[in-house]
Design a protein around this motif. Structure first.
Motif, short mmCIF file in Angstrom:
data_model
loop_
_atom_site.label_atom_id
_atom_site.label_comp_id
_atom_site.label_asym_id
_atom_site.label_seq_id
_atom_site.Cartn_x
_atom_site.Cartn_y
_atom_site.Cartn_z
N PRO A 53 -45.11 35.49 32.41
CA PRO A 53 -44.89 36.57 33.38
C PRO A 53 -43.42 37.02 33.38
O PRO A 53 -42.52 36.19 33.19
CB PRO A 53 -45.25 35.92 34.73
N PRO A 54 -43.15 38.29 33.57
CA PRO A 54 -41.76 38.78 33.53
C PRO A 54 -40.83 38.07 34.51
O PRO A 54 -39.65 37.87 34.21
CB PRO A 54 -41.92 40.27 33.89
N GLU A 55 -41.37 37.65 35.67
CA GLU A 55 -40.49 37.06 36.68
C GLU A 55 -39.93 35.69 36.30
O GLU A 55 -38.95 35.24 36.88
CB GLU A 55 -41.24 36.94 38.02
N VAL A 56 -40.55 35.01 35.29
CA VAL A 56 -40.01 33.70 34.88
C VAL A 56 -39.16 33.80 33.63
O VAL A 56 -38.57 32.80 33.19
CB VAL A 56 -41.14 32.66 34.69
N ALA A 75 -45.53 26.03 31.62
CA ALA A 75 -44.26 26.42 31.01
C ALA A 75 -43.16 26.43 32.07
O ALA A 75 -43.29 27.14 33.07
CB ALA A 75 -44.38 27.79 30.36
N ARG A 76 -42.11 25.65 31.85
CA ARG A 76 -40.94 25.68 32.74
C ARG A 76 -39.84 26.48 32.05
O ARG A 76 -39.44 26.17 30.92
CB ARG A 76 -40.47 24.25 33.02
N THR A 77 -39.35 27.51 32.70
CA THR A 77 -38.25 28.32 32.19
C THR A 77 -37.06 28.17 33.13
O THR A 77 -37.12 27.47 34.14
CB THR A 77 -38.64 29.81 32.10
N ARG A 78 -35.98 28.85 32.81
CA ARG A 78 -34.79 28.80 33.67
C ARG A 78 -35.05 29.44 35.03
O ARG A 78 -34.36 29.15 36.00
CB ARG A 78 -33.62 29.51 32.98
N LEU A 79 -36.06 30.31 35.09
CA LEU A 79 -36.31 31.06 36.32
C LEU A 79 -37.52 30.58 37.11
O LEU A 79 -37.77 31.06 38.21
CB LEU A 79 -36.47 32.55 36.00
N GLY A 80 -38.30 29.66 36.55
CA GLY A 80 -39.48 29.20 37.28
C GLY A 80 -40.52 28.59 36.37
O GLY A 80 -40.21 28.13 35.27
#
Length: 259
Positions: free
Chosen positions: A161-164, A180-185
């Motif tokens: 998703p774009p938000e993550v 999936a863990r990203t820097r944003l979520g």
């Protein structure tokens, strides 16, 4: 598709099949077999039939042995066996389906008795499968390693998703999904970890049957009570399976040499 040991083996097979170096070596060995006609096939088979026979033997035997060995190596995570022991065990087991396959070809090409061929071929097939497995275990890291994200990798990243965002820290298998863990979520992506690993080989690597980590997030590897643990630059830790420790060490060494 579930993230089963066989799914892991299929993902490894797809990576190997995409390697031009592998196919060059494979074709060179097979061409040598065509020309020499071992085990009496030079005299008993004309060139065209000999090429068909040894092509079937080479391709069928290799991929049967590879998939069996890699499946056993993945199972070894649960059995707590070392990678080398699991490769030997997988090669010994792989000798059975290889022998059955080659014996079936011998029935078709030479009218050989099936059961007697299986009994004769099994120990030889197991021995060859063990040797090939040990060679791959020793040098497979170089074949599997890539340096950039492929188009398939970009397609997988586009599922986020774009938000993550797109900067993945780690992935974890969760039934029919990948967390999936990203820097944003975080985000749940439908699919298997094997599929994600195959797509993102230039971005990170598998460190456990259930975990994948971005290469630029790897910090250090430790061991406690026989269990491997990978510390990430984010401060998090993930488990490292025995079958994956060699590749993790190689990736960490490459990081140090680049700095």
């Amino acid at each position: 598709m579930n993230d089963t040991p066989f799914a892991f083996a299929l993902a490894e097979a797809r990576v190997l099949a995409a390697s031009s170096r592998f196919w060059l070596i494979f074709l060179a060995i097979t061409a040598l077999v065509f020309a020499t006609g071992p085990f009496g096939t030079f005299d008993s088979l004309v060139l065209g039939v000999r090429i068909v026979y040894w092509s079937l033997v080479s391709l069928g035997s290799f991929w049967l042995g590879f998939l069996t060995s890699m499946t056993c190596a993945s199972h070894a995570e649960d059995w707590d066996l070392s990678p080398r022991v699991s490769v030997v065990l997988g090669g010994m087991i792989a000798g059975v389906p290889i022998a059955l396959f080659v014996a079936a070809l011998d029935v078709a090409f030479f009218a050989e008795p099936f059961l007697s061929s299986v009994r004769m071929l099994t120990p030889y097939a197991s021995f060859v499968a063990v040797i090939v497995g040990l060679i791959y275990e020793g040098f497979g890291t170089a074949v599997r390693h890539k340096t950039e994200v492929t188009d398939a990798g970009q397609n997988w990243l586009n599922k986020l998703p774009p938000e993550v965002g797109r900067e993945i820290l780690w992935l974890q298998a969760q039934d029919h999904y990948v967390l999936a863990r990203t820097r944003l979520g975080e985000a749940l992506i439908r699919g298997s970890l094997s599929e994600a690993d195959a797509a993102l080989r230039g971005y990170g690597l598998r460190v456990h049957r259930s975990w994948w980590v971005a290469q630029d997030q790897m910090d250090r590897l430790t061991h406690s009570g026989g269990a491997g643990k990978l510390f990430l630059k984010s401060g998090e830790t993930v488990p490292v399976g025995r079958a994956f420790r060699k590749e993790v060490r190689a990736a960490l060494s490459a990081q140090k040499s680049d700095t």
